[in-house]
Design a protein around this motif. Structure first.
Motif, PDB file in Angstrom:
ATOM      1  N   SER A 163      12.541 -54.658 -29.128  1.00 38.99           N
ATOM      2  CA  SER A 163      13.129 -55.512 -28.105  1.00 38.99           C
ATOM      3  C   SER A 163      14.624 -55.703 -28.256  1.00 38.99           C
ATOM      4  O   SER A 163      15.388 -55.347 -27.384  1.00 38.99           O
ATOM      5  N   GLY A 164      15.070 -56.258 -29.357  1.00 43.20           N
ATOM      6  CA  GLY A 164      16.489 -56.520 -29.526  1.00 43.20           C
ATOM      7  C   GLY A 164      16.984 -57.686 -28.704  1.00 43.20           C
ATOM      8  O   GLY A 164      18.173 -58.017 -28.726  1.00 43.20           O
ATOM      9  N   ILE A 165      16.105 -58.337 -27.935  1.00 41.32           N
ATOM     10  CA  ILE A 165      16.503 -59.470 -27.108  1.00 41.32           C
ATOM     11  C   ILE A 165      16.536 -60.740 -27.967  1.00 41.32           C
ATOM     12  O   ILE A 165      15.600 -61.022 -28.714  1.00 41.32           O
ATOM     13  N   GLU A 166      17.614 -61.496 -27.848  1.00 37.58           N
ATOM     14  CA  GLU A 166      17.767 -62.739 -28.589  1.00 37.58           C
ATOM     15  C   GLU A 166      17.532 -63.922 -27.644  1.00 37.58           C
ATOM     16  O   GLU A 166      18.192 -64.035 -26.615  1.00 37.58           O
ATOM     17  N   VAL A 167      16.577 -64.776 -27.980  1.00 30.93           N
ATOM     18  CA  VAL A 167      16.320 -65.974 -27.182  1.00 30.93           C
ATOM     19  C   VAL A 167      17.289 -67.066 -27.637  1.00 30.93           C
ATOM     20  O   VAL A 167      17.286 -67.479 -28.792  1.00 30.93           O
ATOM     21  N   LEU A 168      18.126 -67.527 -26.700  1.00 29.36           N
ATOM     22  CA  LEU A 168      19.143 -68.527 -27.007  1.00 29.36           C
ATOM     23  C   LEU A 168      18.670 -69.945 -26.691  1.00 29.36           C
ATOM     24  O   LEU A 168      19.011 -70.889 -27.402  1.00 29.36           O
ATOM     25  N   GLU A 169      17.924 -70.105 -25.604  1.00 30.82           N
ATOM     26  CA  GLU A 169      17.386 -71.411 -25.232  1.00 30.82           C
ATOM     27  C   GLU A 169      16.017 -71.236 -24.601  1.00 30.82           C
ATOM     28  O   GLU A 169      15.752 -70.224 -23.939  1.00 30.82           O
ATOM     29  N   ASP A 170      15.155 -72.233 -24.807  1.00 30.15           N
ATOM     30  CA  ASP A 170      13.789 -72.208 -24.300  1.00 30.15           C
ATOM     31  C   ASP A 170      13.466 -73.628 -23.857  1.00 30.15           C
ATOM     32  O   ASP A 170      13.217 -74.495 -24.679  1.00 30.15           O
ATOM     33  N   ILE A 171      13.504 -73.863 -22.529  1.00 31.06           N
ATOM     34  CA  ILE A 171      13.450 -75.222 -21.993  1.00 31.06           C
ATOM     35  C   ILE A 171      12.206 -75.384 -21.121  1.00 31.06           C
ATOM     36  O   ILE A 171      11.982 -74.598 -20.191  1.00 31.06           O
ATOM     37  N   VAL A 172      11.399 -76.392 -21.401  1.00 32.55           N
ATOM     38  CA  VAL A 172      10.244 -76.702 -20.558  1.00 32.55           C
ATOM     39  C   VAL A 172      10.749 -77.384 -19.289  1.00 32.55           C
ATOM     40  O   VAL A 172      11.515 -78.352 -19.345  1.00 32.55           O
ATOM     41  N   THR A 227      22.461 -76.793 -16.519  1.00 36.42           N
ATOM     42  CA  THR A 227      22.133 -75.789 -17.540  1.00 36.42           C
ATOM     43  C   THR A 227      21.196 -76.316 -18.624  1.00 36.42           C
ATOM     44  O   THR A 227      20.785 -75.551 -19.489  1.00 36.42           O
ATOM     45  N   SER A 228      20.835 -77.603 -18.551  1.00 37.81           N
ATOM     46  CA  SER A 228      19.799 -78.119 -19.458  1.00 37.81           C
ATOM     47  C   SER A 228      18.426 -78.034 -18.814  1.00 37.81           C
ATOM     48  O   SER A 228      17.434 -78.434 -19.422  1.00 37.81           O
ATOM     49  N   GLY A 229      18.363 -77.504 -17.560  1.00 39.74           N
ATOM     50  CA  GLY A 229      17.097 -77.389 -16.855  1.00 39.74           C
ATOM     51  C   GLY A 229      16.690 -78.635 -16.100  1.00 39.74           C
ATOM     52  O   GLY A 229      15.622 -78.676 -15.490  1.00 39.74           O
ATOM     53  N   THR A 230      17.537 -79.659 -16.091  1.00 38.79           N
ATOM     54  CA  THR A 230      17.248 -80.907 -15.393  1.00 38.79           C
ATOM     55  C   THR A 230      17.498 -80.741 -13.894  1.00 38.79           C
ATOM     56  O   THR A 230      18.512 -80.166 -13.486  1.00 38.79           O
ATOM     57  N   ILE A 231      16.575 -81.239 -13.081  1.00 33.38           N
ATOM     58  CA  ILE A 231      16.759 -81.212 -11.633  1.00 33.38           C
ATOM     59  C   ILE A 231      17.824 -82.237 -11.256  1.00 33.38           C
ATOM     60  O   ILE A 231      17.675 -83.432 -11.527  1.00 33.38           O
ATOM     61  N   VAL A 232      18.908 -81.786 -10.637  1.00 29.52           N
ATOM     62  CA  VAL A 232      19.973 -82.696 -10.216  1.00 29.52           C
ATOM     63  C   VAL A 232      19.967 -82.906  -8.702  1.00 29.52           C
ATOM     64  O   VAL A 232      20.603 -83.835  -8.199  1.00 29.52           O
ATOM     65  N   LYS A 233      19.241 -82.049  -7.978  1.00 28.87           N
ATOM     66  CA  LYS A 233      19.176 -82.180  -6.529  1.00 28.87           C
ATOM     67  C   LYS A 233      17.966 -81.427  -6.016  1.00 28.87           C
ATOM     68  O   LYS A 233      17.608 -80.379  -6.546  1.00 28.87           O
ATOM     69  N   SER A 234      17.338 -81.952  -4.971  1.00 32.66           N
ATOM     70  CA  SER A 234      16.219 -81.281  -4.318  1.00 32.66           C
ATOM     71  C   SER A 234      16.385 -81.453  -2.817  1.00 32.66           C
ATOM     72  O   SER A 234      16.528 -82.581  -2.335  1.00 32.66           O
ATOM     73  N   GLU A 235      16.408 -80.346  -2.079  1.00 33.66           N
ATOM     74  CA  GLU A 235      16.569 -80.391  -0.629  1.00 33.66           C
ATOM     75  C   GLU A 235      15.343 -79.761   0.030  1.00 33.66           C
ATOM     76  O   GLU A 235      15.004 -78.612  -0.250  1.00 33.66           O
ATOM     77  N   SER A 278       0.384 -70.831 -20.459  1.00 29.83           N
ATOM     78  CA  SER A 278       1.787 -71.152 -20.730  1.00 29.83           C
ATOM     79  C   SER A 278       2.284 -72.203 -19.752  1.00 29.83           C
ATOM     80  O   SER A 278       1.647 -72.475 -18.733  1.00 29.83           O
ATOM     81  N   VAL A 279       3.432 -72.785 -20.071  1.00 32.13           N
ATOM     82  CA  VAL A 279       4.040 -73.798 -19.207  1.00 32.13           C
ATOM     83  C   VAL A 279       5.253 -73.207 -18.515  1.00 32.13           C
ATOM     84  O   VAL A 279       5.774 -72.153 -18.910  1.00 32.13           O
ATOM     85  N   ALA A 280       5.712 -73.891 -17.461  1.00 36.43           N
ATOM     86  CA  ALA A 280       6.909 -73.442 -16.753  1.00 36.43           C
ATOM     87  C   ALA A 280       8.133 -73.655 -17.639  1.00 36.43           C
ATOM     88  O   ALA A 280       8.302 -74.719 -18.244  1.00 36.43           O
ATOM     89  N   LYS A 281       9.000 -72.637 -17.675  1.00 32.36           N
ATOM     90  CA  LYS A 281      10.157 -72.699 -18.555  1.00 32.36           C
ATOM     91  C   LYS A 281      11.401 -72.108 -17.906  1.00 32.36           C
ATOM     92  O   LYS A 281      11.312 -71.254 -17.020  1.00 32.36           O
ATOM     93  N   LEU A 282      12.545 -72.570 -18.379  1.00 32.58           N
ATOM     94  CA  LEU A 282      13.827 -71.928 -18.153  1.00 32.58           C
ATOM     95  C   LEU A 282      14.247 -71.332 -19.490  1.00 32.58           C
ATOM     96  O   LEU A 282      14.281 -72.042 -20.496  1.00 32.58           O
TER      97      LEU A 282
END
Length: 288
Positions: free
Chosen positions: A34-43, A78-86, A277-281
């Motif tokens: 793979s060689g892919i590096e996971v930098l962040e894993d956010i539910v 970028t923390s995965g928090t919803i800031v707006k919903s339209e 699994s759960v939904a993630k960013l």
């Protein structure tokens, strides 16, 4: 693609999975290491359990849910928090992709697992007024509802990229495993869509894509799957002319649906919730 729909077609999906699974072990370049590096894993928030498309600009991340959900366009930080919903004034028949340019969002209402839809379209949404929406019909050449079978045709799509005056669509080719690339004009109704490229060697169905301008390439994501709801995701890179460059396994994840490119070989992905699994960013870095 909603996982419950997948399970509903378990018989035919199993037959397709037997065809698709061998491809998961093949590689054009470095897919076996793979060689892919996971930098962040956010539910992600429970409002995004069926996150499908993904688009990034300099400051925010945008996503949608797929079929049967409320027609909402979500803005995340970028923390995965919803800031707006339209809530958009259009039915979410099967929204599968979102991309944008400086003036418009483009939402792909072209999910088509059964191959029976006659209303496939891209919704062109004004960024200044999201109530201002123009549908761009998606009409495939040789599309025949009478002949298409559930999970056994090539007229499904989940990946779309905005480039210049056109939208680039990548097919989810269940039947042939040959990914077809289509160009849709942003400014007017495009007649019957015929492929501008056909890609062999992609190790599964394509569910998300973006253009990496820094490296002049497309990055796509997708998976192989089986009737038990087990997914083997991958990431691949393509040249600007749609030639396959490399493939990478994305170990440890499941039903990955959306992708957007950031700087320095980093990309964001979304994973839809499933029984396993759960939904993630997810933020990952590709090999240099």
């Amino acid at each position: 693609m909603k996982n419950s729909s997948f399970m509903a077609g378990a018989g035919k999906a199993l037959a397709m999975s037997l065809l698709l699974l061998p491809a998961a072990c093949s590689s054009t370049d470095s897919g076996n290491d793979s060689g892919i590096e996971v930098l962040e894993d956010i539910v992600l928030d429970e409002q995004l359990v069926e996150t499908s498309g993904l688009y990034c600009d300099a400051n925010h991340i945008y996503t949608i849910n797929d079929s049967g959900n409320s027609p909402d366009l979500f803005t995340l930080d970028t923390s995965g928090t919803i800031v707006k919903s339209e809530k958009l004034p259009r039915k979410n028949t099967d929204w599968e992709s979102v991309t944008a340019d400086s003036e418009f969002f483009y939402i792909g209402d072209f999910g088509n697992n059964a191959g029976k839809r006659s209303d496939l379209a891209v919704l062109k949404v004004s960024r200044a007024d999201t109530g201002d929406i123009t549908p761009l019909p998606v009409n495939y050449e040789n599309y025949d509802i009478a002949k298409n079978e559930y999970y056994a045709h090539d007229y499904d799509a989940e990946a779309m990229v905005s480039r210049g005056d056109q939208l680039v669509l990548f097919s989810k080719s269940w039947l042939t495993r040959v990914v077809k690339v289509y160009l849709l004009d942003k400014g007017q109704v495009t007649p019957l869509l015929s492929p501008v490229a056909e890609l062999s060697g992609i190790p599964g169905v394509v569910t998300g894509a973006d253009f990496d301008a820094q490296n002049n390439r497309y990055v796509i994501v997708g998976y192989t799957s089986n009737a038990l709801g087990m997914f083997k995701p991958f990431i691949a890179t393509l040249s600007a002319e749609f030639d396959l460059i490399s493939t990478y396994k994305l170990d440890g994840y499941g039903q990955v649906e959306g992708l957007c490119v950031r700087e320095n070989n980093t990309i964001w992905l979304t994973q839809e919730s499933s029984p396993l699994s759960v939904a993630k960013l997810i933020k990952v870095k590709l090999p240099e």
